[in-house]
Write a protein that holds these residues in place. Structure first.
Motif, PDB file in Angstrom:
ATOM      1  N   UNK A 111       6.193  -7.678  -7.381  1.00 55.51           N
ATOM      2  CA  UNK A 111       5.431  -7.322  -6.176  1.00 55.51           C
ATOM      3  C   UNK A 111       6.244  -7.591  -4.922  1.00 55.51           C
ATOM      4  N   UNK A 112       6.932  -8.731  -4.872  1.00 56.87           N
ATOM      5  CA  UNK A 112       7.778  -9.035  -3.724  1.00 56.87           C
ATOM      6  C   UNK A 112       8.852  -7.968  -3.563  1.00 56.87           C
ATOM      7  N   UNK A 113       9.458  -7.583  -4.689  1.00 51.67           N
ATOM      8  CA  UNK A 113      10.497  -6.556  -4.650  1.00 51.67           C
ATOM      9  C   UNK A 113       9.933  -5.201  -4.255  1.00 51.67           C
ATOM     10  N   UNK A 114       8.785  -4.867  -4.831  1.00 42.76           N
ATOM     11  CA  UNK A 114       8.183  -3.544  -4.584  1.00 42.76           C
ATOM     12  C   UNK A 114       7.765  -3.379  -3.132  1.00 42.76           C
ATOM     13  N   UNK A 115       7.317  -4.472  -2.505  1.00 43.99           N
ATOM     14  CA  UNK A 115       6.897  -4.432  -1.110  1.00 43.99           C
ATOM     15  C   UNK A 115       8.037  -4.779  -0.152  1.00 43.99           C
ATOM     16  N   UNK A 116       9.224  -4.975  -0.718  1.00 46.23           N
ATOM     17  CA  UNK A 116      10.412  -5.316   0.080  1.00 46.23           C
ATOM     18  C   UNK A 116      10.171  -6.564   0.929  1.00 46.23           C
ATOM     19  N   UNK A 119       4.168  -7.403   3.198  1.00 47.82           N
ATOM     20  CA  UNK A 119       2.952  -6.681   2.849  1.00 47.82           C
ATOM     21  C   UNK A 119       1.778  -7.603   2.597  1.00 47.82           C
ATOM     22  N   UNK A 120       0.613  -6.974   2.513  1.00 48.66           N
ATOM     23  CA  UNK A 120      -0.636  -7.700   2.288  1.00 48.66           C
ATOM     24  C   UNK A 120      -1.136  -7.428   0.872  1.00 48.66           C
ATOM     25  N   UNK A 121      -1.474  -8.514   0.161  1.00 43.51           N
ATOM     26  CA  UNK A 121      -1.860  -8.409  -1.245  1.00 43.51           C
ATOM     27  C   UNK A 121      -3.280  -8.948  -1.436  1.00 43.51           C
ATOM     28  N   UNK A 184      -2.863  -4.316  -4.644  1.00 44.06           N
ATOM     29  CA  UNK A 184      -3.843  -5.133  -5.360  1.00 44.06           C
ATOM     30  C   UNK A 184      -3.197  -5.649  -6.639  1.00 44.06           C
ATOM     31  N   UNK A 185      -3.263  -6.961  -6.836  1.00 42.59           N
ATOM     32  CA  UNK A 185      -2.790  -7.562  -8.084  1.00 42.59           C
ATOM     33  C   UNK A 185      -3.998  -7.977  -8.906  1.00 42.59           C
ATOM     34  N   UNK A 202      -4.286   5.309  -2.207  1.00 42.22           N
ATOM     35  CA  UNK A 202      -3.264   5.285  -1.161  1.00 42.22           C
ATOM     36  C   UNK A 202      -2.481   3.979  -1.136  1.00 42.22           C
ATOM     37  N   UNK A 203      -2.858   3.028  -1.980  1.00 46.96           N
ATOM     38  CA  UNK A 203      -2.134   1.764  -2.059  1.00 46.96           C
ATOM     39  C   UNK A 203      -1.689   1.542  -3.497  1.00 46.96           C
ATOM     40  N   UNK A 204      -0.939   0.487  -3.711  1.00 51.12           N
ATOM     41  CA  UNK A 204      -0.447   0.161  -5.052  1.00 51.12           C
ATOM     42  C   UNK A 204      -1.416  -0.768  -5.765  1.00 51.12           C
TER      43      UNK A 204
END
Length: 227
Positions: A111-116, A119-121, A184-185, A202-204
């Motif tokens: 998630x950290x990598x994907x959001x560079x 971001x908000x989780x 969203x995790x 529209x979000x991951x």
């Protein structure tokens, strides 16, 4: 076999147990599903023991609450295999499970990598008191703790089911209409799918399915397994 719940994944487990038993004419399998109820699972384990079983395989619904029933079976000389979820007791013969902490940690790193790193989780946890929920959450939080640009905007209590995730996400959205969510995790894939029905595409959306993390995105409406 005392299952804490009933779903496609556990149906597959039961089917594979039946397949293994086909090779042995003297093996009879009995299955019980507690449907996420501590009380029901305790009653089912005690009933199986009273039926004279020779071996108990159990996936405990929660760490603490099912332990006394497992202890009673073990104390009667019945071998106990604790499967997939942990018990607070040491009275078992063998334990078989994946590394749920590592699942959460790997997902957090992804998630950290994907959001560079920015971001908000929104997190949706698994059943309170169950070892996979505790360990996946801890692994996830440890993985993101040094990522200062990642913000947890909510941590909702789930119970592994899609309807509960849907309702809790819906209520959260009502109370947080102006809060941005980038990802969203979900502690499992069903919670991620429940949230997706509320928040759209529209979000991951990330979830964990058995041993493998999964990712859902608007660019990929079907789930893709991550190595």
């Amino acid at each position: 076999m005392s299952q804490c719940s009933a779903d496609i994944w556990r149906d597959k487990q039961n089917a594979e147990l039946r397949m293994g038993a086909y090779f042995h004419d003297n093996v009879e399998l009995k299955f019980a599903a507690a449907y996420d109820s501590d009380e029901r699972q305790i009653q089912q384990i005690d009933s199986l023991v009273n039926d004279g079983i020779d071996l108990l395989i159990v996936a405990p619904n929660q760490v603490q609450t099912i332990s006394p029933a497992i202890d009673r079976a073990y104390d009667k000389g019945i071998p106990v295999i604790v499967f997939e979820r942990k018990t607070s007791s040491q009275k078992y013969t063998a334990f078989i499970s994946a590394d749920n902490y590592e699942m959460g940690r790997v997902m957090g790193e992804y998630i950290v990598s994907r959001l560079h790193g920015q971001g908000s989780v929104l997190e949706i946890k698994g059943l309170e008191g169950s070892s996979p929920a505790i360990e996946r959450h801890n692994g996830f939080m440890d993985a993101i703790k040094d990522a200062s640009g990642i913000k947890i905007v909510g941590s909702l209590q789930g119970d592994w089911t899609e309807p509960t995730a849907y309702e809790s996400t819906k209520q959260w959205l009502i109370n947080n209409k102006d809060v941005r969510v980038d990802l969203v995790f979900g502690a499992n894939d069903r919670t991620a799918m429940g949230a997706r029905k509320v928040l759209g595409e529209e979000i991951l959306f990330c979830g964990i399915d058995g041993l493998r993390p999964l990712i859902f995105s608007k660019a990929s409406p079907t789930r893709r397994k991550l190595c």
